[in-house]
Design a protein around this motif. Structure first.
Motif, PDB file in Angstrom:
ATOM      1  N   CYS A  20     -18.138  42.335 -28.554  1.00 53.00           N
ATOM      2  CA  CYS A  20     -17.331  40.963 -28.472  1.00 53.00           C
ATOM      3  C   CYS A  20     -16.274  41.188 -27.716  1.00 53.00           C
ATOM      4  O   CYS A  20     -15.862  40.384 -27.083  1.00 53.00           O
ATOM      5  CB  CYS A  20     -16.802  40.536 -29.999  1.00 53.00           C
ATOM      6  N   SER A  39     -15.417  42.266 -24.868  1.00 44.47           N
ATOM      7  CA  SER A  39     -15.547  42.271 -23.575  1.00 44.47           C
ATOM      8  C   SER A  39     -14.968  40.687 -23.029  1.00 44.47           C
ATOM      9  O   SER A  39     -14.761  40.344 -21.919  1.00 44.47           O
ATOM     10  CB  SER A  39     -16.943  42.582 -22.975  1.00 44.47           C
ATOM     11  N   CYS A  40     -15.078  39.900 -24.019  1.00 47.44           N
ATOM     12  CA  CYS A  40     -14.739  38.526 -23.906  1.00 47.44           C
ATOM     13  C   CYS A  40     -13.740  37.840 -24.782  1.00 47.44           C
ATOM     14  O   CYS A  40     -13.061  37.160 -24.240  1.00 47.44           O
ATOM     15  CB  CYS A  40     -16.086  37.529 -24.084  1.00 47.44           C
ATOM     16  N   HIS A  41     -13.591  38.318 -25.977  1.00 53.28           N
ATOM     17  CA  HIS A  41     -12.712  37.946 -26.917  1.00 53.28           C
ATOM     18  C   HIS A  41     -11.554  38.691 -27.141  1.00 53.28           C
ATOM     19  O   HIS A  41     -11.771  39.961 -27.436  1.00 53.28           O
ATOM     20  CB  HIS A  41     -13.544  37.497 -28.294  1.00 53.28           C
ATOM     21  N   TYR A  95      -8.890  39.425 -20.740  1.00 53.33           N
ATOM     22  CA  TYR A  95      -8.568  38.631 -19.516  1.00 53.33           C
ATOM     23  C   TYR A  95      -6.976  38.302 -19.625  1.00 53.33           C
ATOM     24  O   TYR A  95      -6.288  38.403 -20.631  1.00 53.33           O
ATOM     25  CB  TYR A  95      -9.430  37.268 -19.305  1.00 53.33           C
ATOM     26  N   ALA A 109     -10.187  33.740 -18.208  1.00 52.39           N
ATOM     27  CA  ALA A 109     -11.051  33.687 -19.320  1.00 52.39           C
ATOM     28  C   ALA A 109     -12.134  32.697 -18.885  1.00 52.39           C
ATOM     29  O   ALA A 109     -13.347  32.617 -19.035  1.00 52.39           O
ATOM     30  CB  ALA A 109     -10.546  33.694 -20.520  1.00 52.39           C
ATOM     31  N   ASN A 139     -16.304  32.719 -17.345  1.00 52.77           N
ATOM     32  CA  ASN A 139     -17.104  31.972 -18.333  1.00 52.77           C
ATOM     33  C   ASN A 139     -17.680  30.814 -18.130  1.00 52.77           C
ATOM     34  O   ASN A 139     -17.852  29.855 -19.046  1.00 52.77           O
ATOM     35  CB  ASN A 139     -16.380  32.287 -19.874  1.00 52.77           C
ATOM     36  N   PRO A 152     -13.603  31.667 -24.270  1.00 54.92           N
ATOM     37  CA  PRO A 152     -13.700  32.336 -25.611  1.00 54.92           C
ATOM     38  C   PRO A 152     -12.433  32.597 -26.696  1.00 54.92           C
ATOM     39  O   PRO A 152     -11.656  33.411 -25.989  1.00 54.92           O
ATOM     40  CB  PRO A 152     -14.294  33.964 -24.932  1.00 54.92           C
ATOM     41  N   MET A 162     -21.517  30.514 -25.304  1.00 49.91           N
ATOM     42  CA  MET A 162     -21.648  31.849 -25.630  1.00 49.91           C
ATOM     43  C   MET A 162     -23.167  31.960 -25.661  1.00 49.91           C
ATOM     44  O   MET A 162     -23.765  31.464 -26.327  1.00 49.91           O
ATOM     45  CB  MET A 162     -21.010  32.405 -26.809  1.00 49.91           C
TER      46      MET A 162
END
Lengths: 78, 272
Positions: free
Chosen positions: B68, B70-72, B126, B132, B136, B141, B191
């Motif tokens: 997780c 890597s995005c959150h 990010y 971010a 995406n 996220p 997601m």
């Protein structure tokens, strides 16, 4: 219970996700909503307008499955 | 005049009927809008005196880090918060040291990078919300530090969402870039399905099925949102017990003092 836990993971075997397994085993309990959903799918098959969908029946079916799976799932997990 | 009344009555009736008819279509749109209601799972930390499963929190952090993070972001949690909960101090220090942190300014007025310390927050994927969203497809996220408190029935919702990716119902098509998830309000979530069997290899050898990873990561997120839960339950139990004793004592004392008035006799004299 203990024996079935070992069934899920032996070195040479693929792990089986307990949730998927329970969802399959709960299908007989939720035959009625499943048949309703399948009837709906058949009903809207020829639809060209794109407005018809079976979300209601889909939700009823999965709600039934969820209610069946939820109390049993964590017993199969560490 | 009566024709006017009749006309108005028919108009209202017509409006009422149309209202009823349109309500039925709105109801089915509402279903997907609110998302499928998630079931209640029997979390091990649910009981009135139950603590977290700390082994589960440790595994859940591993899932967060590998799947997780890597995005959150989880920008409210520091490495030191993990000490004594999921990792030893040495382990947490080693984890922190793996990341680079911007610090400064130094004596020359320049910002510099250094390895992380326990006091540093978990790293953000990010630089800001815009970055971010850009990475995406416009969707942000969300930060996960408080997510189980920030969603209705948070723990059950997050678990159902993560393990609930399915094919959409007949008649529903999701546009390119989004994915179907019945639990997500509206049904179309940005997601993709992130939890797949054996995506992570657990340190303690527990088989990493999708459901197992979901349970562990939600335990971790529950702890992150409510780290004080165990202390709160202990305090709650202690004080409810003590206050009940105090209540009994207070009730007895009140009745004791009032017994004087409650047992007096009033005589009404007849005036002749």
């Amino acid at each position: 219970m203990f024996i079935s836990f070992f069934k899920y993971h032996r070195a040479d075997e693929e792990v089986v996700d307990p949730k998927k397994y329970l969802e399959e085993s709960c299908k007989p309990k939720c035959v009625k909503p499943l048949l309703e959903y399948q009837a709906c799918v058949k009903r809207i098959q020829g639809d060209e307008s794109g407005h018809k969908h079976c979300t209601g029946q889909y939700f009823d079916y999965w709600h039934c499955i969820d209610k069946c799976v939820a109390p049993k799932l964590f017993a199969k997990l560490k | 005049m009566w024709t006017l009344v009749l006309l108005v009555a028919f108009a209202l009736l017509g409006a009422g009927v149309t209202g009823l008819l349109s309500f039925s279509t709105v109801a089915s749109a509402d279903e997907a809008e609110h998302g499928l209601a998630c079931p209640d799972y029997p979390w091990p930390h649910d009981g009135i005196l139950s603590s977290y499963d700390h082994a589960s929190i440790r595994r859940g952090h591993q899932v967060y880090q590998q799947v997780c993070a890597s995005c959150h972001s989880m920008s409210l949690i520091s490495y030191r918060d993990l000490v004594g909960v999921a990792y030893t101090e040495e382990e947490a220090k080693a984890m922190a040291a793996e990341i680079e942190v911007v610090d400064g300014p130094n004596d020359e007025g320049e910002m510099f990078t250094r390895p992380g310390k326990l006091s540093d927050r978990l790293p953000q994927p990010y630089a800001n919300e815009s970055a971010a969203r850009f990475a995406n497809g416009g969707a942000y996220p969300p930060d996960l530090s408080l997510i189980t408190k920030a969603r209705h029935n948070g723990q059950n919702y997050v678990f159902a969402l993560l393990t609930g990716y399915r094919d959409p119902p007949a008649g529903i098509s999701i546009r390119e870039g989004l994915h179907y998830n019945p639990y997500f309000p509206g049904g179309a979530i940005a997601m993709p399905k992130m939890l797949n069997d054996e995506a992570v290899e657990y340190e303690d050898g527990v088989p990493a099925t999708e459901a197992q990873m979901g349970k562990d990561v939600v335990s971790f997120l529950s702890w992150a949102a409510e780290p004080e839960m165990e202390e709160r339950k202990l305090m709650g139990f202690k004080w409810i017990f003590l206050l009940s004793l105090a209540l009994l004592q207070a009730a007895y004392y009140r009745r004791l003092k009032w017994s004087v008035l409650k047992s007096r006799k009033l005589v009404l004299d007849v005036v002749n």
